[in-house]
Design an enzyme around this catalytic site. Structure first.
Site, short mmCIF file in Angstrom:
data_model
loop_
_atom_site.label_atom_id
_atom_site.label_comp_id
_atom_site.label_asym_id
_atom_site.label_seq_id
_atom_site.Cartn_x
_atom_site.Cartn_y
_atom_site.Cartn_z
N LYS A 90 0.85 -1.18 0.00
CA LYS A 90 0.00 0.00 0.00
C LYS A 90 0.90 1.24 0.00
O LYS A 90 1.93 1.25 0.69
CB LYS A 90 -0.88 -0.05 1.26
CG LYS A 90 -1.98 1.01 1.36
CD LYS A 90 -2.84 0.74 2.60
CE LYS A 90 -3.97 1.74 2.75
NZ LYS A 90 -4.84 1.42 3.92
N SER A 165 -9.83 1.29 2.93
CA SER A 165 -8.96 2.10 2.12
C SER A 165 -7.88 1.33 1.36
O SER A 165 -7.29 1.86 0.42
CB SER A 165 -8.29 3.15 3.00
OG SER A 165 -7.38 2.54 3.90
N SER A 189 -9.97 -1.19 7.07
CA SER A 189 -9.37 -0.92 5.76
C SER A 189 -8.58 -2.06 5.15
O SER A 189 -8.16 -1.97 4.00
CB SER A 189 -8.46 0.32 5.84
OG SER A 189 -9.23 1.50 5.82
#
Lengths: 530, 102
Positions: A90, A165, A189
């Site tokens: 990420k 997310s 997330s």
């Protein structure tokens, strides 16, 4: 284009083949890079595909494996299972010399001067870092539409969100661009995008993984964790990154269980471990507003656990309904403090606005996107003079009650709780963008777990209208190995289910000249909101 | 709990050092009040006797030896600076000038 067949393998299968010498890390890496490069136009999962660094890491891994093989079987066994296996990060995990945008314009152009702890650990293991994955800005969002670099699409339906997310991480793993990715989970997330993309996502106990080198959102809630296509792979990645790190004082000196490397390969053996297990069904997680298809799949999964010998007991977590409000005070409050550092002075987006104050206003006003501004405003208000007791202190007291609910359930002899991960399957791009509260509701079943600091895992449990549904297992602190064993057991119990063999239809024919997710979003109803 | 006026929203934006346009302030006024309405549910809970939870794991007093360790070289630490002079970051004058120092 290289043969993409190896992108269907699990990481643990890659590990076996690498050791047997039947495939090289270079071949695996070439195949995964090719899949990512071909699929990214339609998905926008990757912000960076770092071909050169990945191939260099693959060559190093091949050399390590060859040297270990020359030294004998003990040396080969001593290699970490992830040696030579591609992994995505990420884009809030620093990699020295690379970008780290956290999905924000305010970090556009920033070059990280150091490796995050998880990056170091992955390098030590010999994993191949393939690139950086899209995300909601500063991890604030549940759809990956709040990225400054455009939305990510869901591989199961390119007109739908991947969740968020960590939506880029989930989409890339589901689309077989990488077998593994790192995400972060502050209110869901990792688990929620894993559910919406039909993969496994684990949020570890707070303190299990060092947050050194992770862009901060809400420091008492943030945790780093793995996304994978099965429980065994998630366990391998957790094993690689977990453990005490002196640079994060909240990383706990708790041993990393070696069982993470030894989840059963046999479906029958895994399923047999369910006999005598007590699973709690929290009634507050099955509430109005959940999609009927989601509830049906989760109840099917509960029935499968029971049929395999687990005991299901009804439990109550009575303060669950207060979780959303408490979370949306605590998380924005912490975020407003953490994001004060983005001032356009030392690094990041800078706009001169006359005096110092004007420069702050201009840099922050133009650097942050709408959701981040909303949360900074909420947090600043909740912490401001005269409101602290009414909001932040109150929310922290409610947090005590929510944590107490979980403690009571586990103290009564429940091994783990079973619940939906998300009340909804993946929704169309744009559908919830105009209503922040509707978006926040998608985390109602995951954020209490963050407030309590507990581990939670989402595993696929079937489809509703052709879209993946996630089953959430929640355990006491430091019970990741137990949760992963339960997830593995569930895989064993459902190994024969037809839905296990389905894969995202988008993989078959992704049109390289077709629309990007951003173009699709504009064409959909609600597209005018962006 | 509270209701935010447009002036309140502008004040909070100032506290947060966010330069917002008029249309952003207008949109936030509606959105923030809608979100604050959701917080009202918390008032139902009696929490006077409940201690707050700021962190969930029982760690305290994490100490380390007070010894010097290598840190980032100055050039690397300043590598992302938007404006730099030698080993210093350049910022607009804080004192005097156009009153930024208040």
């Amino acid at each position: 284009m290289p043969d993409l067949a190896s992108t269907r393998l699990a990481a643990h299968e890659m590990a076996a083949r690498l050791r047997a010498g039947s495939v090289s890390s270079r071949e695996l890496t070439e195949a995964h890079l090719a899949a990512a490069e071909a699929g990214n136009h339609a998905l926008n999962a990757w912000l960076v595909i770092d071909r050169d660094a990945a191939l260099a890491a693959a060559a190093a891994a091949d050399a390590r494996i060859a040297a270990a093989r020359a030294d004998g079987s003990a040396a080969l066994a001593a290699l970490h299972p992830l040696c030579g296996v591609p992994v995505g990060l990420k884009d809030l995990v620093t990699v020295s010399g690379g970008q780290c945008t956290a999905g924000s314009r305010i970090l556009d152009g920033y070059v990280a001067p150091f490796d995050a702890h998880v990056t170091e650990r992955l390098r030590d293991a010999g994993a191949v870092i393939a690139g950086k994955l899209n995300m909601d800005e500063f991890a604030m969002g549940s759809s990956t539409e709040h990225s400054a670099y455009g939305p990510t699409a869901n591989p199961w339906d390119l007109e739908r969100v991947p969740g968020g997310s960590s939506g880029g991480s989930a989409a890339a793993v589901a689309a077989r661009h990488v077998p593994l990715a790192i995400g972060t989970d502050t209110g869901g997330s990792i688990r929620q995008p894993a559910a919406l993309c039909g993969i496994v996502g684990l949020k570890p106990t707070y303190g299990r993984v060092s947050r050194y080198g992770i862009v901060a959102f809400a420091s008492s809630l943030d945790q780093v964790g793995p996304l994978a296509r099965d429980a065994r792979d998630a366990a391998l990645l957790l094993h690689a990154i977990a453990g005490r790190d002196r640079r994060d004082a909240t990383s706990a000196p708790v041993p990393v269980p070696e069982e993470l490397l030894a989840l059963p390969a046999s479906d029958d053996e895994a399923a047999a471990s369910l006999r005598g297990v007590r699973l709690g069904l929290p009634r507050e997680y099955f509430v109005a507003g959940m999609e009927p298809g989601v509830e049906a799949r989760v109840r099917d999964a509960v029935a499968a656990f029971e049929a395999a010998g687990a005991t299901i007991v009804d439990v109550s977590l009575p303060h669950t309904e207060y979780g959303l409000a408490a979370y949306y005070i605590v998380a924005p409050a912490e975020a407003s403090a953490n994001l004060a550092r983005y001032d356009g002075v030392r690094y990041g987006h800078a706009v001169r606005g006359g005096d110092v104050l004007g420069s702050y206003l201009a840099s922050r006003g133009t650097g942050f996107g709408p959701e981040v501004k909303r949360r900074i405003m909420l947090g600043t208000y909740a912490l401001s003079a005269g409101y602290y007791d009414a909001y932040y202190l109150k929310a922290q007291k409610v947090r005590t009650l929510i944590k107490g609910d979980f403690d009571t359930a586990f103290a009564a002899g429940v091994d783990a709780l079973v619940a939906p991960t998300s009340p909804f399957v993946a929704w169309p791009l744009g559908a919830k963008l105009a209503d922040p509260v509707a978006m926040y509701l998608s985390d109602a079943c995951t954020l209490p777990v963050n407030l309590a600091g507990l581990p939670g895992i989402s595993v696929p449990c079937g489809l509703s209208d052709g879209l993946p549904v996630g089953l959430q297992l929640i355990g006491p602190a430091w019970s990741e190995a137990r949760l992963l064993a339960l997830a593995r057991a569930y895989e064993g119990v459902t190994a024969g289910a037809p839905w296990r063999r389905l894969e995202p239809p988008g993989l078959v024919a992704i049109d390289p000249a077709g629309p990007t997710p951003a173009r699709r979003a504009i064409a959909l109803p609600g597209g005018h909101h962006r | 709990m509270g209701t935010l006026s447009r002036a309140d929203v502008a004040h909070v934006a100032h506290l947060a050092r966010l330069g917002l346009r008029e249309e952003e302030l207008a949109r936030l006024e509606g959105e923030l009040n809608h979100i604050l309405d959701q917080y009202a549910i918390l008032a139902r809970l009696a929490t006077d006797a409940i201690p707050p939870t700021a962190q969930t794991i029982a760690l305290e007093n994490i100490l380390r030896e007070d010894v010097a360790r290598p840190s980032l070289p100055v050039d690397v630490a300043l590598g992302n600076a938007p404006d730099r002079q030698g080993d210093h970051l350049v910022v607009p004058a804080i004192l005097g000038g156009d009153g930024g120092g208040g």
